[in-house]
Design a protein around this motif. Structure first.
Motif, mmCIF file in Angstrom:
data_model
loop_
_atom_site.group_PDB
_atom_site.id
_atom_site.type_symbol
_atom_site.label_atom_id
_atom_site.label_comp_id
_atom_site.label_asym_id
_atom_site.label_seq_id
_atom_site.Cartn_x
_atom_site.Cartn_y
_atom_site.Cartn_z
ATOM 1 N N PRO A 95 7.371 -17.333 -9.432
ATOM 2 C CA PRO A 95 7.630 -18.186 -10.594
ATOM 3 C C PRO A 95 9.129 -18.296 -10.873
ATOM 4 C CG PRO A 95 5.988 -16.471 -11.086
ATOM 5 C CD PRO A 95 6.631 -16.115 -9.798
ATOM 6 N N LEU A 96 9.517 -19.368 -11.555
ATOM 7 C CA LEU A 96 10.925 -19.617 -11.842
ATOM 8 C C LEU A 96 11.291 -19.150 -13.245
ATOM 9 C CD1 LEU A 96 11.272 -23.054 -10.042
ATOM 10 C CD2 LEU A 96 11.619 -20.735 -9.163
ATOM 11 N N ILE A 97 10.542 -18.154 -13.695
ATOM 12 C CA ILE A 97 10.814 -17.445 -14.944
ATOM 13 C C ILE A 97 10.367 -16.003 -14.726
ATOM 14 C CG2 ILE A 97 8.586 -18.238 -15.867
ATOM 15 C CD1 ILE A 97 9.765 -17.945 -18.673
ATOM 16 N N ARG A 98 11.154 -15.052 -15.223
ATOM 17 C CA ARG A 98 10.814 -13.642 -15.034
ATOM 18 C C ARG A 98 11.432 -12.834 -16.165
ATOM 19 N NH1 ARG A 98 14.794 -14.118 -10.177
ATOM 20 N NH2 ARG A 98 16.761 -13.538 -11.176
ATOM 21 N N GLY A 99 10.912 -11.629 -16.358
ATOM 22 C CA GLY A 99 11.394 -10.821 -17.464
ATOM 23 C C GLY A 99 11.504 -9.347 -17.135
ATOM 24 N N HIS A 100 12.350 -8.653 -17.894
ATOM 25 C CA HIS A 100 12.477 -7.198 -17.834
ATOM 26 C C HIS A 100 12.347 -6.670 -19.261
ATOM 27 C CE1 HIS A 100 14.091 -6.698 -13.636
ATOM 28 N NE2 HIS A 100 14.329 -7.987 -13.830
ATOM 29 N N GLN A 143 15.279 -17.796 -16.769
ATOM 30 C CA GLN A 143 14.602 -18.987 -16.272
ATOM 31 C C GLN A 143 15.565 -19.758 -15.369
ATOM 32 O OE1 GLN A 143 12.303 -21.056 -19.707
ATOM 33 N NE2 GLN A 143 13.913 -19.874 -20.693
ATOM 34 N N HIS A 144 15.022 -20.478 -14.410
ATOM 35 C CA HIS A 144 15.856 -21.395 -13.643
ATOM 36 C C HIS A 144 15.923 -22.705 -14.419
ATOM 37 C CE1 HIS A 144 17.549 -23.851 -10.467
ATOM 38 N NE2 HIS A 144 17.736 -22.771 -9.749
ATOM 39 N N HIS A 145 17.107 -23.291 -14.450
ATOM 40 C CA HIS A 145 17.339 -24.512 -15.223
ATOM 41 C C HIS A 145 16.425 -25.656 -14.774
ATOM 42 C CE1 HIS A 145 19.239 -27.116 -17.931
ATOM 43 N NE2 HIS A 145 20.481 -27.097 -17.498
#
Length: 287
Positions: free
Chosen positions: A107-112, A127-129
């Motif tokens: 996915p083009l969104i990820r979190g920590h 996130q990717h623009h």
């Protein structure tokens, strides 16, 4: 069209992180991690833009949408026992910023989720623009807040269903901006920009041969009195405060450069239809 531009730039500069959109949230109080993950997964499932990936066949990209139950990937870190917790957090932020996305896999969104103490967490979201923009950040934060409050209280999803999705907008835009309309728009801008030269400013150092994206900020404070006077001037001339300040900026650039024909790029939210105001996606455009 916006996504196509960024996809092209990604091929031109493979592995680039220049178009990351980072967000750091400090979460204070006891965190219901299950409700938090559920909220993130719901936002991910709700917006097809966030689930979009860009697969190329013979050099031509197409959009595929990941399944809604794929879930938003979160990596957890526990820094409670670390004496250098703040330094470790800074290292995590830098490492996250330097990690590229794979546009074809997503996915083009990820979190920590970083646990600093029992009642303080830091959430790093990237996130990717190509799937998001500045306006989208407001939508995402608002929905995350509403969902978390509901799920923590044992309630159901409180958000109304979306009328359309980003791929609907993209298909409409392709159909609308085509044929004679596209030709007229293109011809207008060719005529408007004909003969203009790039801005030449006196600088301390020569522009490097290769752009590095290394930068700094210079704060400019406009106090309350000057702000009030600017608003009054805008009111007298029937303009917005933004238009007045932009005109002043053009005057400053003209004085510094000695040029009287300037081209200034201005980012526009580009959300002229009510149905797309509640969408996460890449709508912003530069005029």
């Amino acid at each position: 069209f916006a996504q196509q531009r960024l996809w092209f730039l990604a091929q031109l500069n493979e592995g680039s992180t220049n178009y990351h959109i980072p967000l750091t949230l400090r979460l204070r109080g006891m965190l219901d991690r299950s409700a938090w993950q559920r909220s993130l997964d719901r936002v991910f499932a709700r917006h097809e833009a966030l689930r979009s990936v860009f697969v190329a066949t013979q050099g031509k990209p197409r959009v595929e949408v990941l399944p809604p139950d794929a879930g938003l990937p979160i990596v957890e870190h526990d820094l409670r026992e670390r004496s250098d917790a703040q330094a470790a957090l800074l290292d995590l932020r830098h490492e996250e910023g330097r990690t590229p996305f794979d546009l074809a896999r997503g996915p083009l969104i990820r979190g920590h989720l970083v646990r600093m103490s029992d009642e303080e967490h830091v959430f790093l979201l990237t996130q990717h623009h190509i799937v998001s923009d500045g306006w989208s950040m407001g939508v995402l934060l608002r929905e995350l807040s509403q969902l978390y409050r509901a799920f923590e209280a044992g309630q159901d999803d409180p958000l109304p269903p979306l009328a359309i999705q980003y791929p609907d907008y993209a298909a409409w835009q392709r159909q609308w901006l085509s044929g004679d309309r596209l030709q007229k728009q293109a011809q207008y801008w060719r005529s408007a920009l004909a003969g203009t030269t790039r801005l030449v400013l006196p600088t301390d150092h020569a522009r490097p041969a290769q752009q590095s994206f290394a930068a700094a900020t210079v704060p400019v404070i406009i106090d309350a009195d000057l702000t009030r006077e600017l608003k009054q001037l805008s009111l007298q001339h029937g303009t917005t405060l933004f238009m007045t300040v932009l005109a002043a900026w053009a005057a400053v650039l003209s004085r510094l450069s000695g040029q009287d024909d300037l081209v200034i790029g201005v980012p526009s939210a580009n959300r002229g239809h009510r149905q797309i105001e509640e969408l996460i996606g890449f709508f912003v455009n530069t005029l």
